[in-house]
Design a protein around this motif. Structure first.
Motif, short mmCIF file in Angstrom:
data_model
loop_
_atom_site.label_atom_id
_atom_site.label_comp_id
_atom_site.label_asym_id
_atom_site.label_seq_id
_atom_site.Cartn_x
_atom_site.Cartn_y
_atom_site.Cartn_z
N PHE A 81 -15.48 20.93 -0.66
CA PHE A 81 -15.31 19.88 0.92
C PHE A 81 -16.50 19.82 1.30
O PHE A 81 -16.79 18.44 1.81
N HIS A 82 -17.66 20.29 0.84
CA HIS A 82 -19.16 20.18 1.15
C HIS A 82 -19.80 19.05 0.93
O HIS A 82 -20.07 18.23 1.36
N LEU B 252 -10.98 22.89 -1.01
CA LEU B 252 -11.91 23.13 -0.38
C LEU B 252 -13.18 23.43 -1.05
O LEU B 252 -14.04 23.62 -0.02
N ILE C 210 -8.42 26.89 9.89
CA ILE C 210 -9.88 26.00 9.91
C ILE C 210 -10.85 26.16 10.55
O ILE C 210 -10.16 26.69 11.60
N LEU D 133 -14.60 26.90 11.89
CA LEU D 133 -15.75 26.44 11.84
C LEU D 133 -17.12 27.43 12.07
O LEU D 133 -16.99 27.90 13.06
N GLU E 126 -15.03 21.31 14.99
CA GLU E 126 -14.05 21.59 13.60
C GLU E 126 -12.44 20.45 13.87
O GLU E 126 -11.92 19.99 12.39
N VAL F 60 -13.45 17.97 10.79
CA VAL F 60 -13.13 18.87 9.31
C VAL F 60 -11.38 19.20 8.97
O VAL F 60 -11.23 18.29 8.40
N TYR G 141 -15.44 27.01 6.70
CA TYR G 141 -16.30 25.82 6.32
C TYR G 141 -17.77 26.35 6.82
O TYR G 141 -17.99 26.45 8.31
N ASN G 142 -19.01 26.65 6.86
CA ASN G 142 -19.96 27.31 6.90
C ASN G 142 -20.88 26.52 5.59
O ASN G 142 -21.95 26.79 5.43
N PRO G 143 -20.94 25.50 6.67
CA PRO G 143 -22.16 23.96 6.12
C PRO G 143 -23.37 24.51 6.65
O PRO G 143 -24.79 24.16 6.10
N THR H 146 -17.04 28.12 2.10
CA THR H 146 -17.38 27.79 1.43
C THR H 146 -18.63 26.57 2.09
O THR H 146 -18.49 26.04 3.90
#
Length: 246
Positions: free
Chosen positions: A113-114, A110, A177, A179, A130, A133, A214-216, A243
């Motif tokens: 992941f990015h 996790l 998850i 997103l 999502e 992901v 998930y924080n892209p 992340t």
């Protein structure tokens, strides 16, 4: 991870199974079978334990698995001694080949992941939704685990059917998850997680749930609000991972 005592308990269970012969109505009347349900349960428990102890690359893991494809007595009679050899090897070399805990495995995947997503961009593969992901995360988890369910149903909550994004049946862990993209607000994600926590306390046989945010685009800048989320729901542990972080 299973320890030697747990493997010894499984060995005793296997030896006891050999004492219970089931009537065989197939054409192979000279090949007695064991209790099908109990043998299958024993096989699955033992394979999961071996997977987390010696790993799926070990020859003895495959040897045991080969002899538990059926419930014929003559095959299980070969599987039980294989388990004895595995235990003997572990006793002579106490450090297991796979000494990484499930929590360490999942949290490493996790948190990194990015980095995988960034590398995939060089192959013109984009993670936009999502569902993207979910697919990539399932593939990464599949390196370590075989039985991963997508959108596993949860017992109804307030008459509304629910599903958890990923459920690792091998170890009874769930992953939900979120997103953080476009106009979604951090407050909305916290509210969604609080609502999910109430739903997922009814997820059967679940020991732990990871909420993976998930924080892209780095929309989430303050992570303190996630620290206030409850650490448990019922008997299920809760861990939240955001992340990447600023």
């Amino acid at each position: 991870m299973c320890n030697i005592d747990e493997l010894k308990d499984l060995l005793n269970e296997g030896e006891n199974l050999l004492k219970i012969i089931e009537s065989n109505n197939s054409m192979f009347r000279d090949a007695p079978c064991l209790d099908r349900r109990k043998t299958q349960e024993w096989k699955l428990k033992t394979l999961t334990c071996l997977k987390n102890t010696i790993g799926t690359e070990d020859e003895l893991y495959h040897e045991f698995k080969k002899h538990t494809q059926t419930t014929y007595k003559h095959e299980i009679e070969k599987a039980v001694p294989t388990l004895k050899i595995i235990i003997k090897n572990l006793e002579s070399n106490p450090k297991p080949k796979n000494n990484t805990s499930n929590d360490e495995i999942i949290e490493t995947i996790l948190n990194r992941f990015h980095k995988v997503v960034v590398e995939l961009k060089e192959l013109d593969l984009e993670i936009q939704k999502e569902s993207d992901v979910k697919k990539l995360l399932k593939a990464l988890l599949g390196i370590y685990y075989e039985n991963i369910k997508v959108e596993e149903p949860v017992e109804s909550y307030a008459d509304i059917g629910s599903q958890i994004d990923l459920y690792i049946k091998d170890i009874n862990y769930g992953i939900e998850i979120k997103l953080a993209k476009n106009s979604i607000q951090q407050r909305q994600i916290v509210e969604q997680i609080n609502d999910d926590i109430q739903k997922y306390q009814k997820l059967p046989n679940c020991e732990k749930i990871y909420f993976f945010i998930y924080n892209p685009d780095f929309l989430i800048k303050n992570h303190a609000s996630f620290d206030d989320l409850p650490p448990k729901t019922g008997n299920i542990e809760i861990t939240t991972i955001v992340t990447p972080k600023l």
